[in-house]
Scaffold this motif. Structure first.
Motif, PDB file in Angstrom:
ATOM      1  N   ALA A  99       0.839  -1.246   0.097  1.00 45.56           N
ATOM      2  CA  ALA A  99       0.043   0.042  -0.039  1.00 45.56           C
ATOM      3  C   ALA A  99       0.839   1.299   0.179  1.00 45.56           C
ATOM      4  O   ALA A  99       2.096   1.098   0.375  1.00 45.56           O
ATOM      5  CB  ALA A  99      -0.866   0.041   1.435  1.00 45.56           C
ATOM      6  N   VAL A 100       0.395   2.483  -0.133  1.00 46.18           N
ATOM      7  CA  VAL A 100       0.967   3.512  -0.291  1.00 46.18           C
ATOM      8  C   VAL A 100       0.232   4.717   0.289  1.00 46.18           C
ATOM      9  O   VAL A 100      -0.963   5.152   0.125  1.00 46.18           O
ATOM     10  CB  VAL A 100       1.479   4.065  -1.847  1.00 46.18           C
ATOM     11  CG1 VAL A 100       2.192   5.380  -1.682  1.00 46.18           C
ATOM     12  CG2 VAL A 100       2.205   3.066  -2.523  1.00 46.18           C
ATOM     13  N   HIS A 101       1.068   5.236   1.619  1.00 44.92           N
ATOM     14  CA  HIS A 101       0.441   6.422   1.927  1.00 44.92           C
ATOM     15  C   HIS A 101       1.309   7.668   2.045  1.00 44.92           C
ATOM     16  O   HIS A 101       2.400   7.419   1.749  1.00 44.92           O
ATOM     17  CB  HIS A 101       0.028   6.245   3.778  1.00 44.92           C
ATOM     18  CG  HIS A 101       1.217   5.797   4.404  1.00 44.92           C
ATOM     19  ND1 HIS A 101       1.771   4.577   4.443  1.00 44.92           N
ATOM     20  CD2 HIS A 101       2.245   6.678   5.059  1.00 44.92           C
ATOM     21  CE1 HIS A 101       2.603   4.331   5.192  1.00 44.92           C
ATOM     22  NE2 HIS A 101       3.135   5.436   5.657  1.00 44.92           N
ATOM     23  N   ASP A 102       0.816   8.901   2.119  1.00 45.68           N
ATOM     24  CA  ASP A 102       1.794  10.048   1.997  1.00 45.68           C
ATOM     25  C   ASP A 102       2.203  10.301   3.265  1.00 45.68           C
ATOM     26  O   ASP A 102       2.024   9.942   4.155  1.00 45.68           O
ATOM     27  CB  ASP A 102       0.912  11.198   1.261  1.00 45.68           C
ATOM     28  CG  ASP A 102      -0.256  11.754   2.322  1.00 45.68           C
ATOM     29  OD1 ASP A 102      -0.215  11.547   3.285  1.00 45.68           O
ATOM     30  OD2 ASP A 102      -1.109  12.389   1.729  1.00 45.68           O
ATOM     31  N   THR A 103       3.205  11.389   3.315  1.00 42.32           N
ATOM     32  CA  THR A 103       3.985  11.941   4.345  1.00 42.32           C
ATOM     33  C   THR A 103       3.202  12.558   5.488  1.00 42.32           C
ATOM     34  O   THR A 103       3.664  12.767   6.498  1.00 42.32           O
ATOM     35  CB  THR A 103       5.224  12.727   4.112  1.00 42.32           C
ATOM     36  OG1 THR A 103       4.830  13.610   3.398  1.00 42.32           O
ATOM     37  CG2 THR A 103       6.080  11.737   3.576  1.00 42.32           C
ATOM     38  N   GLN A 104       1.804  12.789   5.099  1.00 41.78           N
ATOM     39  CA  GLN A 104       0.868  13.370   5.933  1.00 41.78           C
ATOM     40  C   GLN A 104      -0.023  12.086   6.809  1.00 41.78           C
ATOM     41  O   GLN A 104      -0.741  12.572   7.600  1.00 41.78           O
ATOM     42  CB  GLN A 104       0.278  14.431   5.462  1.00 41.78           C
ATOM     43  CG  GLN A 104       0.703  15.542   4.779  1.00 41.78           C
ATOM     44  CD  GLN A 104      -0.261  16.569   4.167  1.00 41.78           C
ATOM     45  OE1 GLN A 104      -1.331  16.185   4.154  1.00 41.78           O
ATOM     46  NE2 GLN A 104       0.159  17.581   3.926  1.00 41.78           N
ATOM     47  N   PRO A 164       6.003  19.717  -1.705  1.00 36.85           N
ATOM     48  CA  PRO A 164       6.773  19.135  -0.608  1.00 36.85           C
ATOM     49  C   PRO A 164       6.533  17.874  -0.023  1.00 36.85           C
ATOM     50  O   PRO A 164       6.937  17.491   1.016  1.00 36.85           O
ATOM     51  CB  PRO A 164       6.693  20.253   0.524  1.00 36.85           C
ATOM     52  CG  PRO A 164       5.575  20.896   0.237  1.00 36.85           C
ATOM     53  CD  PRO A 164       5.004  20.745  -1.041  1.00 36.85           C
ATOM     54  N   HIS A 165       5.570  17.330  -0.672  1.00 31.68           N
ATOM     55  CA  HIS A 165       5.125  16.189  -0.043  1.00 31.68           C
ATOM     56  C   HIS A 165       5.926  14.862  -0.622  1.00 31.68           C
ATOM     57  O   HIS A 165       6.419  14.877  -1.613  1.00 31.68           O
ATOM     58  CB  HIS A 165       3.391  15.857  -0.438  1.00 31.68           C
ATOM     59  CG  HIS A 165       2.504  16.852   0.038  1.00 31.68           C
ATOM     60  ND1 HIS A 165       2.490  17.331   1.486  1.00 31.68           N
ATOM     61  CD2 HIS A 165       1.961  18.057  -0.779  1.00 31.68           C
ATOM     62  CE1 HIS A 165       1.437  18.450   1.368  1.00 31.68           C
ATOM     63  NE2 HIS A 165       1.277  18.665   0.027  1.00 31.68           N
ATOM     64  N   GLY A 166       5.835  13.897   0.119  1.00 30.22           N
ATOM     65  CA  GLY A 166       6.286  12.617  -0.012  1.00 30.22           C
ATOM     66  C   GLY A 166       5.414  11.173  -0.132  1.00 30.22           C
ATOM     67  O   GLY A 166       4.259  11.412   0.465  1.00 30.22           O
ATOM     68  N   LEU A 167       5.716  10.149  -0.588  1.00 35.12           N
ATOM     69  CA  LEU A 167       4.867   9.089  -0.487  1.00 35.12           C
ATOM     70  C   LEU A 167       5.777   7.892   0.353  1.00 35.12           C
ATOM     71  O   LEU A 167       7.242   8.116   0.266  1.00 35.12           O
ATOM     72  CB  LEU A 167       4.828   8.373  -1.987  1.00 35.12           C
ATOM     73  CG  LEU A 167       4.097   9.404  -2.845  1.00 35.12           C
ATOM     74  CD1 LEU A 167       3.789   8.862  -4.190  1.00 35.12           C
ATOM     75  CD2 LEU A 167       2.392   9.560  -2.323  1.00 35.12           C
ATOM     76  N   VAL A 168       5.089   7.007   0.844  1.00 35.65           N
ATOM     77  CA  VAL A 168       5.682   5.850   1.596  1.00 35.65           C
ATOM     78  C   VAL A 168       4.975   4.511   1.053  1.00 35.65           C
ATOM     79  O   VAL A 168       3.931   4.521   1.060  1.00 35.65           O
ATOM     80  CB  VAL A 168       5.538   6.287   3.074  1.00 35.65           C
ATOM     81  CG1 VAL A 168       5.988   5.058   3.742  1.00 35.65           C
ATOM     82  CG2 VAL A 168       5.918   7.136   3.835  1.00 35.65           C
ATOM     83  N   VAL A 169       6.099   3.834   0.676  1.00 34.72           N
ATOM     84  CA  VAL A 169       5.506   2.414   0.216  1.00 34.72           C
ATOM     85  C   VAL A 169       5.660   1.442   1.413  1.00 34.72           C
ATOM     86  O   VAL A 169       6.454   1.216   2.168  1.00 34.72           O
ATOM     87  CB  VAL A 169       6.601   1.750  -0.856  1.00 34.72           C
ATOM     88  CG1 VAL A 169       6.160   0.310  -1.247  1.00 34.72           C
ATOM     89  CG2 VAL A 169       6.442   2.743  -2.140  1.00 34.72           C
ATOM     90  N   ALA A 170       4.499   0.739   1.857  1.00 37.03           N
ATOM     91  CA  ALA A 170       4.279  -0.057   2.790  1.00 37.03           C
ATOM     92  C   ALA A 170       3.958  -1.581   2.323  1.00 37.03           C
ATOM     93  O   ALA A 170       3.234  -1.504   1.620  1.00 37.03           O
ATOM     94  CB  ALA A 170       3.455   0.199   3.960  1.00 37.03           C
TER      95      ALA A 170
END
Length: 567
Positions: free
Chosen positions: A84-89, A157-163
Motif C-alpha cells: 500500500a502507499v500513504h503520503d507523508t501526512q 513538498p509532500h512525499g509518498l511511503v511504500v508499505a
C-alpha cells in the motif's frame, strides 16, 4: 558459541536436539521472510520512482486516481500480504481495500500502537517491525511491515511511503511442519524406547521370578507368595492361578493377589465355562480388550467389569496343568508384550510344578530304595548271622544229646562271636540311618568321618585328596554326595577285600565329582550291578540333582565309582 547439553538420557537428548533444530529452522525461515518483504518493498519503491519521473500531478488527490500507478502501488505479497502507499501526512493514497483510500492513519495511533510507531517512523525515513492484527476470521496474528519513503519532485513538498505487510506465520508454516514431523518422530521414538525399556524390565523380572520359582521344590505350597511377588513386580491389577484336578472336569483356585473380588481360595471352576475354561480346554492363550462372542461366560446376566485381560495355559507339552489369569480395569492396558510376559511366567510355573512332581516322585523312590537297601543289609548281615546262630544252637543240642562235652564250649564261643558280630553290624546300620549334622559339617569332614570308621574296623590304607574351591552346596545335594560316599565305602567294607582305597573329591565351577577306587577283588560290573540295591540307590540320589553315577569294575582289578552332581 555452542554450549553442550547435559541430559539425563539419550531420549531427552534427541528431544532437545529435535526442538533446537525446529527452532533454528523457524529462525531461518523468519529471516528469509523478512528479507523477501524488504526486497518487495524495494522493488515497488523503485517502480513507483521510475513511473513518477514521467508523470506529474497537480495535487495528491489527482495522483490517487491514476489507475496505472495504483496497479504498481498495490500488489499481492505472498499468500496473505500486500503493498500500500500513504503520503507523508499519513493519508492512504493506494490500498488493497478501496474503502481505506483517503483514510487518515493517525486515527489508528491509539488502537494499534505498534502499527502506528512503524508508520510514524516511515514519515521521515525507512522503518520496519512487527504488530498484531486481526485476520478475516477474527484471529489475532502477527504481521511484519517494511516502509520505504520516496520524495518525487513532482509532488513537493509532500512525499509518498511504500508499505509492504505480511502475516509472518505463512513463512513459518514449513517450520511448523518440520517441527510437527520432528515431534511425531520423537513421540514414536519415545514410545519405542519406553516399550523396549518395559520389555527389558519384564525380562529382567521374569529371570528373577524364574530363579525364585526354580529354588522351590514344593511349588504348590508357596504359590500364594509367588503370585503375590508376580503381582508386585509386574504391577498387575489382579492375578489368579487355577490348577486342574486329575481325572476331573474342574479347576481349583489355588492362589490370587491384587485387587481381586471375593472369591475364596479353593473355589471350584468348571472347565466347560468361562474364559478360564476355554483356555484350559483349548490350551491357547487369550488376550481380551473387548467382548469375545465365542466365549461362554460363567453364569447368566453377569456384568463384565474387566476391560483388559490375559488368560494363558499353564502347560507342559500337550498337558494343561491349569491357567494363569491376569486382569486390568483399564481398556487396552494389556497388549501382546504383556501376553508374552504372562505366557513366559506361566511356562515357568508349569516347569516348577513338573519339577516339584518329579522331585516328590524321586523322594518316594529314594525312600523305597532306602528300604530296599536296609532289607539287603538285614539279609546280608543280621539274617545270615541269626541263621549261623541257629546252626550253632542245633549243633550244640546234638552235642548235648550225644554227650560230646568237648565241643560244647566251642559251640558256645562261636554263638557268642556271631552274636557280637551281629550286634556290631546292627549298631553300624542304625548309625548309618541316623542323619548326621550335615548342615554344620563340610562334605570333606563328613567323608573323613566315614574313612575313620572304615580304618578303625579294617586294616586298610585310605588316601583322601580334595582339589578346587568348595562352592555353596545345597544341603540336600551335600547329603546325596555323602550318602554315595558312605555306600561306596560300605561296599569296600563288605565285599571288596581291598587293602588300599583312593578317594578324590573335585570341586569346579559347575559340578562336584567324587571318585572312590579300591584294589579289591572286583566283579563283573556289566552284569552284577544291575541287581545291586546299593548302586541303584547311589544312582537315584545323583539323578535327583541332575547328576549321574558310573561304576566300573572287573574281577581281580578292583572297583571305581564316579559320582558327578552339577551345582
Amino acid at each position: 558459541m555452542f554450549t553442550p547439553l547435559h541430559l539425563e538420557s539419550p531420549l531427552e537428548d534427541s528431544i532437545q536436539i529435535g526442538q533446537k533444530a525446529a527452532n533454528l529452522a523457524a529462525e531461518a525461515l523468519e529471516a528469509l521472510g523478512k528479507q523477501l518483504i524488504r526486497q518487495k518493498a524495494n522493488d515497488i519503491t523503485r517502480q513507483i520512482e521510475i513511473y513518477l519521473t514521467c508523470h506529474t500531478y497537480p495535487t495528491l488527490e489527482a495522483l490517487s486516481t491514476d489507475a496505472k500507478l495504483a496497479a504498481i502501488a498495490v500488489q499481492r505479497v505472498g499468500q496473505t500480504g500486500y503493498s500500500a502507499v500513504h503520503d507523508t501526512q499519513g493519508i492512504n493514497r493506494f490500498h488493497v481495500n478501496p474503502e481505506l483510500i483517503g483514510a487518515d492513519l493517525r486515527h489508528l495511533a491509539s488502537r494499534f500502537q505498534n502499527f502506528w510507531e512503524i508508520i510514524e517512523q516511515s514519515l521521515v525515513g525507512e522503518s520496519e517491525g512487527y504488530y498484531e492484527f486481526k485476520d478475516y476470521e477474527g484471529n489475532i496474528r502477527k504481521k511484519y511491515m517494511v516502509c520505504h519513503p520516496i520524495w518525487p519532485p513532482s509532488i513537493k513538498p509532500h512525499g509518498l511511503v511504500v508499505a509492504v505487510t505480511v502475516f509472518m506465520d505463512e513463512f513459518l508454516q514449513p517450520s511448523r511442519e518440520i517441527h510437527q514431523s520432528i515431534l511425531t518422530l520423537l513421540n514414536y521414538l519415545e514410545e519405542r524406547t519406553r516399550a523396549e525399556k518395559r520389555r527389558a524390565d519384564q525380562l529382567r523380572a521374569i529371570n528373577e521370578v524364574g530363579q525364585k520359582i526354580s529354588a522351590v521344590m514344593d511349588v504348590e505350597q508357596v504359590l500364594p507368595s509367588i503370585v503375590t511377588s508376580l503381582q508386585e513386580i509386574f504391577a498387575f491389577h489382579s492375578i489368579r492361578v487355577y490348577l486342574k484336578q486329575p481325572q476331573a472336569r474342574f479347576m481349583v483356585l489355588v492362589a490370587q493377589a491384587g485387587q481381586t473380588k471375593e472369591k475364596p481360595i479353593g473355589t471350584l471352576l468348571s472347565i466347560e465355562e468361562g474364559i478360564e475354561g476355554y483356555v484350559a480346554r483349548s490350551g491357547q492363550p487369550h488376550l481380551e480388550n473387548e467382548e469375545s462372542p465365542h466365549i461362554i461366560r460363567s453364569g447368566r446376566n453377569t456384568p463384565v467389569e474387566t476391560l483388559s485381560r490375559i488368560v494363558v495355559p499353564i502347560k507342559i507339552g500337550c498337558d494343561t496343568l491349569g491357567v494363569l489369569d491376569v486382569q486390568s480395569p483399564r481398556h487396552g492396558s494389556l497388549d501382546t508384550h504383556d501376553l508374552f510376559t504372562v505366557q513366559t511366567l506361566a511356562d515357568q510355573i508349569a516347569i516348577a510344578l513338573e519339577n516339584s512332581r518329579m522331585y516328590q516322585e524321586l523322594r518316594e523312590m529314594a525312600v523305597i530304595e532306602e528300604r530296599n537297601r536296609i532289607a539287603r543289609e538285614i539279609h546280608d548281615t543280621l539274617a545270615q548271622g541269626f541263621a549261623g546262630i541257629l546252626m550253632q544252637v542245633e549243633a550244640l543240642r546234638q552235642s548235648l544229646s550225644t554227650g560230646d562235652t568237648g565241643s560244647i564250649n566251642d559251640h558256645l564261643m562261636r554263638i557268642q562271636s556271631i552274636a557280637r558280630e551281629n550286634l556290631n553290624e546292627a549298631r553300624r546300620s542304625v548309625q548309618s540311618l541316623r542323619p548326621p549334622a550335615i548342615s554344620q559339617q563340610s562334605l570333606e569332614e563328613l567323608i573323613q568321618n566315614e574313612i575313620e570308621k572304615l580304618t578303625r574296623d579294617l586294616a586298610i590304607n585310605v588316601q583322601f585328596h580334595v582339589t578346587g574351591n568348595p562352592p555353596l552346596i545345597p544341603t540336600d545335594a551335600k547329603q546325596a554326595l555323602y550318602r554315595i560316599a558312605q555306600e561306596a565305602l560300605s561296599n569296600v567294607r563288605k565285599h571288596s577285600q581291598a587293602t588300599t582305597v583312593q578317594i578324590v573329591l573335585v570341586y569346579s565351577e559347575r559340578s562336584i565329582t567324587l571318585w572312590v577306587q579300591d584294589n579289591g577283588i572286583g566283579f563283573d560290573s556289566k552284569v552284577q550291578f544291575e541287581h545291586s540295591f546299593g548302586i541303584t540307590c547311589m544312582r537315584e540320589r545323583a539323578r535327583m540333582f541332575g547328576g549321574m553315577v558310573n561304576v566300573h569294575s572287573e574281577k581281580g582289578k578292583g572297583t571305581t565309582i564316579e559320582a558327578v552332581i552339577p551345582v
